[in-house]
Design a protein around this motif. Sequence first.
Motif, PDB file in Angstrom:
ATOM      1  N   TYR A  33       0.830  -1.204   0.000  1.00 11.74           N
ATOM      2  CA  TYR A  33       0.000   0.000   0.000  1.00 11.74           C
ATOM      3  C   TYR A  33       0.864   1.253   0.000  1.00 11.74           C
ATOM      4  CZ  TYR A  33      -4.004  -3.000   0.842  1.00 11.74           C
ATOM      5  OH  TYR A  33      -4.966  -3.963   0.706  1.00 11.74           O
ATOM      6  N   GLU A  34       2.034   1.161   0.643  1.00 14.65           N
ATOM      7  CA  GLU A  34       2.943   2.316   0.656  1.00 14.65           C
ATOM      8  C   GLU A  34       3.386   2.683  -0.758  1.00 14.65           C
ATOM      9  OE1 GLU A  34       3.391   0.276   4.655  1.00 14.65           O
ATOM     10  OE2 GLU A  34       3.138  -0.303   2.547  1.00 14.65           O
ATOM     11  N   ASP A  35       3.478   1.680  -1.627  1.00  9.63           N
ATOM     12  CA  ASP A  35       3.897   1.948  -3.008  1.00  9.63           C
ATOM     13  C   ASP A  35       2.879   2.816  -3.746  1.00  9.63           C
ATOM     14  OD1 ASP A  35       6.152   0.331  -2.636  1.00  9.63           O
ATOM     15  OD2 ASP A  35       5.059  -1.473  -3.257  1.00  9.63           O
ATOM     16  N   LEU A  36       1.610   2.670  -3.386  1.00  8.97           N
ATOM     17  CA  LEU A  36       0.562   3.430  -4.071  1.00  8.97           C
ATOM     18  C   LEU A  36       0.658   4.920  -3.792  1.00  8.97           C
ATOM     19  CD1 LEU A  36      -2.528   1.105  -3.420  1.00  8.97           C
ATOM     20  CD2 LEU A  36      -1.000   1.124  -5.402  1.00  8.97           C
ATOM     21  N   LEU A  37       1.237   5.269  -2.649  1.00  8.88           N
ATOM     22  CA  LEU A  37       1.321   6.677  -2.262  1.00  8.88           C
ATOM     23  C   LEU A  37       2.237   7.480  -3.178  1.00  8.88           C
ATOM     24  CD1 LEU A  37       1.556   6.290   1.643  1.00  8.88           C
ATOM     25  CD2 LEU A  37      -0.480   6.615   0.221  1.00  8.88           C
ATOM     26  N   LYS A  38       3.035   6.796  -3.995  1.00  9.71           N
ATOM     27  CA  LYS A  38       3.942   7.491  -4.916  1.00  9.71           C
ATOM     28  C   LYS A  38       3.214   8.030  -6.145  1.00  9.71           C
ATOM     29  CE  LYS A  38       7.573   4.197  -3.622  1.00  9.71           C
ATOM     30  NZ  LYS A  38       8.457   3.096  -4.123  1.00  9.71           N
ATOM     31  N   PHE A  39       1.943   7.611  -6.281  1.00  7.32           N
ATOM     32  CA  PHE A  39       1.187   7.978  -7.477  1.00  7.32           C
ATOM     33  C   PHE A  39      -0.046   8.800  -7.104  1.00  7.32           C
ATOM     34  CE2 PHE A  39       3.327   3.929  -8.077  1.00  7.32           C
ATOM     35  CZ  PHE A  39       4.043   4.147  -9.246  1.00  7.32           C
ATOM     36  N   PRO A  40      -0.575   9.561  -8.074  1.00  6.33           N
ATOM     37  CA  PRO A  40      -1.843  10.282  -7.791  1.00  6.33           C
ATOM     38  C   PRO A  40      -2.946   9.263  -7.487  1.00  6.33           C
ATOM     39  CG  PRO A  40      -0.826  11.045  -9.841  1.00  6.33           C
ATOM     40  CD  PRO A  40      -0.081   9.813  -9.438  1.00  6.33           C
ATOM     41  N   LEU A  41      -3.708   9.524  -6.440  1.00  2.45           N
ATOM     42  CA  LEU A  41      -4.769   8.599  -6.039  1.00  2.45           C
ATOM     43  C   LEU A  41      -6.140   9.187  -6.362  1.00  2.45           C
ATOM     44  CD1 LEU A  41      -3.435   7.324  -2.594  1.00  2.45           C
ATOM     45  CD2 LEU A  41      -3.311   6.184  -4.824  1.00  2.45           C
ATOM     46  N   ILE A  42      -7.039   8.300  -6.773  1.00  2.30           N
ATOM     47  CA  ILE A  42      -8.404   8.693  -7.121  1.00  2.30           C
ATOM     48  C   ILE A  42      -9.359   7.922  -6.220  1.00  2.30           C
ATOM     49  CG2 ILE A  42     -10.099   8.901  -8.977  1.00  2.30           C
ATOM     50  CD1 ILE A  42      -7.705   8.435 -10.948  1.00  2.30           C
ATOM     51  N   PHE A  43     -10.145   8.644  -5.425  1.00  2.00           N
ATOM     52  CA  PHE A  43     -11.066   8.027  -4.476  1.00  2.00           C
ATOM     53  C   PHE A  43     -12.444   8.666  -4.591  1.00  2.00           C
ATOM     54  CE2 PHE A  43      -7.479   6.093  -2.524  1.00  2.00           C
ATOM     55  CZ  PHE A  43      -7.947   5.150  -1.610  1.00  2.00           C
ATOM     56  N   LEU A  44     -13.429   8.000  -4.041  1.00  2.00           N
ATOM     57  CA  LEU A  44     -14.730   8.630  -3.841  1.00  2.00           C
ATOM     58  C   LEU A  44     -14.592   9.707  -2.779  1.00  2.00           C
ATOM     59  CD1 LEU A  44     -17.039   5.488  -3.847  1.00  2.00           C
ATOM     60  CD2 LEU A  44     -17.104   7.346  -5.522  1.00  2.00           C
ATOM     61  N   GLU A  45     -15.579  10.594  -2.698  1.00  2.00           N
ATOM     62  CA  GLU A  45     -15.533  11.672  -1.709  1.00  2.00           C
ATOM     63  C   GLU A  45     -15.620  11.114  -0.296  1.00  2.00           C
ATOM     64  OE1 GLU A  45     -18.755  14.129  -2.848  1.00  2.00           O
ATOM     65  OE2 GLU A  45     -20.243  12.557  -2.691  1.00  2.00           O
ATOM     66  N   LYS A  46     -15.196  11.943   0.675  1.00  2.00           N
ATOM     67  CA  LYS A  46     -15.060  11.494   2.056  1.00  2.00           C
ATOM     68  C   LYS A  46     -16.351  10.971   2.673  1.00  2.00           C
ATOM     69  CE  LYS A  46     -11.023  13.979   3.822  1.00  2.00           C
ATOM     70  NZ  LYS A  46     -10.399  12.773   4.417  1.00  2.00           N
ATOM     71  N   LYS A  47     -17.501  11.535   2.295  1.00  2.00           N
ATOM     72  CA  LYS A  47     -18.756  11.126   2.925  1.00  2.00           C
ATOM     73  C   LYS A  47     -19.232   9.749   2.465  1.00  2.00           C
ATOM     74  CE  LYS A  47     -21.820  13.522  -0.343  1.00  2.00           C
ATOM     75  NZ  LYS A  47     -22.911  14.504  -0.474  1.00  2.00           N
ATOM     76  N   SER A  48     -18.563   9.200   1.473  1.00  2.00           N
ATOM     77  CA  SER A  48     -18.923   7.870   0.980  1.00  2.00           C
ATOM     78  C   SER A  48     -18.537   6.805   1.994  1.00  2.00           C
ATOM     79  CB  SER A  48     -18.219   7.615  -0.350  1.00  2.00           C
ATOM     80  OG  SER A  48     -18.153   6.241  -0.638  1.00  2.00           O
ATOM     81  N   ASN A  49     -19.448   5.860   2.241  1.00  2.00           N
ATOM     82  CA  ASN A  49     -19.161   4.761   3.162  1.00  2.00           C
ATOM     83  C   ASN A  49     -18.061   3.851   2.605  1.00  2.00           C
ATOM     84  OD1 ASN A  49     -20.170   4.017   5.778  1.00  2.00           O
ATOM     85  ND2 ASN A  49     -20.825   2.076   4.897  1.00  2.00           N
ATOM     86  N   SER A  50     -18.019   3.719   1.278  1.00  2.00           N
ATOM     87  CA  SER A  50     -16.977   2.913   0.637  1.00  2.00           C
ATOM     88  C   SER A  50     -15.602   3.520   0.899  1.00  2.00           C
ATOM     89  CB  SER A  50     -17.221   2.838  -0.870  1.00  2.00           C
ATOM     90  OG  SER A  50     -18.474   2.292  -1.146  1.00  2.00           O
ATOM     91  N   ARG A  51     -15.510   4.815   0.732  1.00  2.00           N
ATOM     92  CA  ARG A  51     -14.241   5.523   0.980  1.00  2.00           C
ATOM     93  C   ARG A  51     -13.826   5.369   2.435  1.00  2.00           C
ATOM     94  NH1 ARG A  51     -11.789  10.656  -0.154  1.00  2.00           N
ATOM     95  NH2 ARG A  51     -10.252  11.036   1.489  1.00  2.00           N
ATOM     96  N   LYS A  52     -14.785   5.543   3.349  1.00  2.00           N
ATOM     97  CA  LYS A  52     -14.470   5.461   4.778  1.00  2.00           C
ATOM     98  C   LYS A  52     -13.963   4.067   5.151  1.00  2.00           C
ATOM     99  CE  LYS A  52     -16.434   6.469   9.335  1.00  2.00           C
ATOM    100  NZ  LYS A  52     -15.884   5.250   9.966  1.00  2.00           N
ATOM    101  N   TYR A  53     -14.558   3.038   4.578  1.00  4.34           N
ATOM    102  CA  TYR A  53     -14.160   1.658   4.892  1.00  4.34           C
ATOM    103  C   TYR A  53     -12.696   1.422   4.506  1.00  4.34           C
ATOM    104  CZ  TYR A  53     -14.057  -3.439   4.804  1.00  4.34           C
ATOM    105  OH  TYR A  53     -13.724  -4.753   5.007  1.00  4.34           O
ATOM    106  N   VAL A  54     -12.331   1.812   3.289  1.00  5.10           N
ATOM    107  CA  VAL A  54     -10.963   1.608   2.816  1.00  5.10           C
ATOM    108  C   VAL A  54      -9.995   2.497   3.592  1.00  5.10           C
ATOM    109  CG1 VAL A  54      -9.414   1.842   0.839  1.00  5.10           C
ATOM    110  CG2 VAL A  54     -11.715   0.925   0.523  1.00  5.10           C
ATOM    111  N   GLU A  55     -10.397   3.741   3.814  1.00  9.07           N
ATOM    112  CA  GLU A  55      -9.527   4.679   4.521  1.00  9.07           C
ATOM    113  C   GLU A  55      -9.257   4.214   5.948  1.00  9.07           C
ATOM    114  OE1 GLU A  55      -9.020   9.471   4.356  1.00  9.07           O
ATOM    115  OE2 GLU A  55     -11.040   8.698   4.586  1.00  9.07           O
ATOM    116  N   ASP A  56     -10.278   3.713   6.631  1.00 11.22           N
ATOM    117  CA  ASP A  56     -10.101   3.211   8.003  1.00 11.22           C
ATOM    118  C   ASP A  56      -9.178   1.992   8.013  1.00 11.22           C
ATOM    119  OD1 ASP A  56     -11.738   5.163   8.983  1.00 11.22           O
ATOM    120  OD2 ASP A  56     -13.490   3.874   9.278  1.00 11.22           O
TER     121      ASP A  56
END
Length: 305
Positions: free
Chosen positions: A185-208
């Motif tokens: 996962y640390e490798d992904l931080l080297k690239f631009p990331l595309i996510f759903l907006e913060k209020k999305s439950n999907s985004r929150k699950y992955v972010e947590d």
Amino acid sequence: MIGKLDLYRVFSVVAKNNSFSRAAKDLYMTQPAVSQAMMQLEKELGTRLFNRTPKGVTLTTEGSLLFEYTNSALGLLDAGEEKLLEFKNLTTGQLKIGVGDTISRFFLMPYLEAFHTMYPNIKLQMLNGTTSEICNFIKSGEVDIGFCNFPIEDSTLQLTVCTDIQDIFVCGEKYKTLSSKSLRYEDLLKFPLIFLEKKSNSRKYVEDYLLARGIYIEPEFELGSHDLVLEFARSNLGIACVTKEFSKDYLQRGHLYELTLKESIPARSIGMCYLKTVPLSRAATKFVEIIESKSLNTRRTIRKA
């Protein structure tokens, strides 16, 4: 003798018309009968409800207060009678569903088609929102049933898992070489990331999940729909976090490439929810039965395979 409920119904019609005579026409009663009914109600309540003038009647302060409650109560009774009619034959009525665009498109559509085929006279109303918004719709009575991204922690809701889904990371042609590697996962931080907006439950699950492993993400793009996330990734704007089951067309056509990670994000679920304490309407009950029966058949098919 007119019953108490009938007195309140007459009172409500008189209050809306500001006239005994017009109310009598609406109620198919004589004017003296309407007048007598209101005198009876005033006597039973021990207060004057109307100011009587040659031009008609107006509500007193006490009458205005009573009208607010009476109108609300009669509205609930009418709604109750409509629910009973709906319960008997499902020839009329409405089913209100809260669901996001992506779940509606990739999961719910076959169930909606099946329900509409069986009960074509039931009006379907769809209210769009995020998981948290849909839960609020349910609690406020704006929808009967909601379909959301799980997990949800809410003791007031009945929660039923419908199907499992998997969060993955994908890229477009520009980053295709990454798909042949095993990444952290640390490798992904080297690239631009595309996510759903913060209020999305999907985004929150992955972010947590990532935060629990000490990984903090700062996406370059935060978007309002799953389709946009897919298109941004396809346009080589970065690495995107998407739901695999909702991205099959892009992956199968070679528009996007799934990245292999040393540790997969745990699967989560799409589920159905409704209030525990409020009985479902007949239409909602039938829809729940369709969901549960088809979901069960799907699980059985998977096990046999």
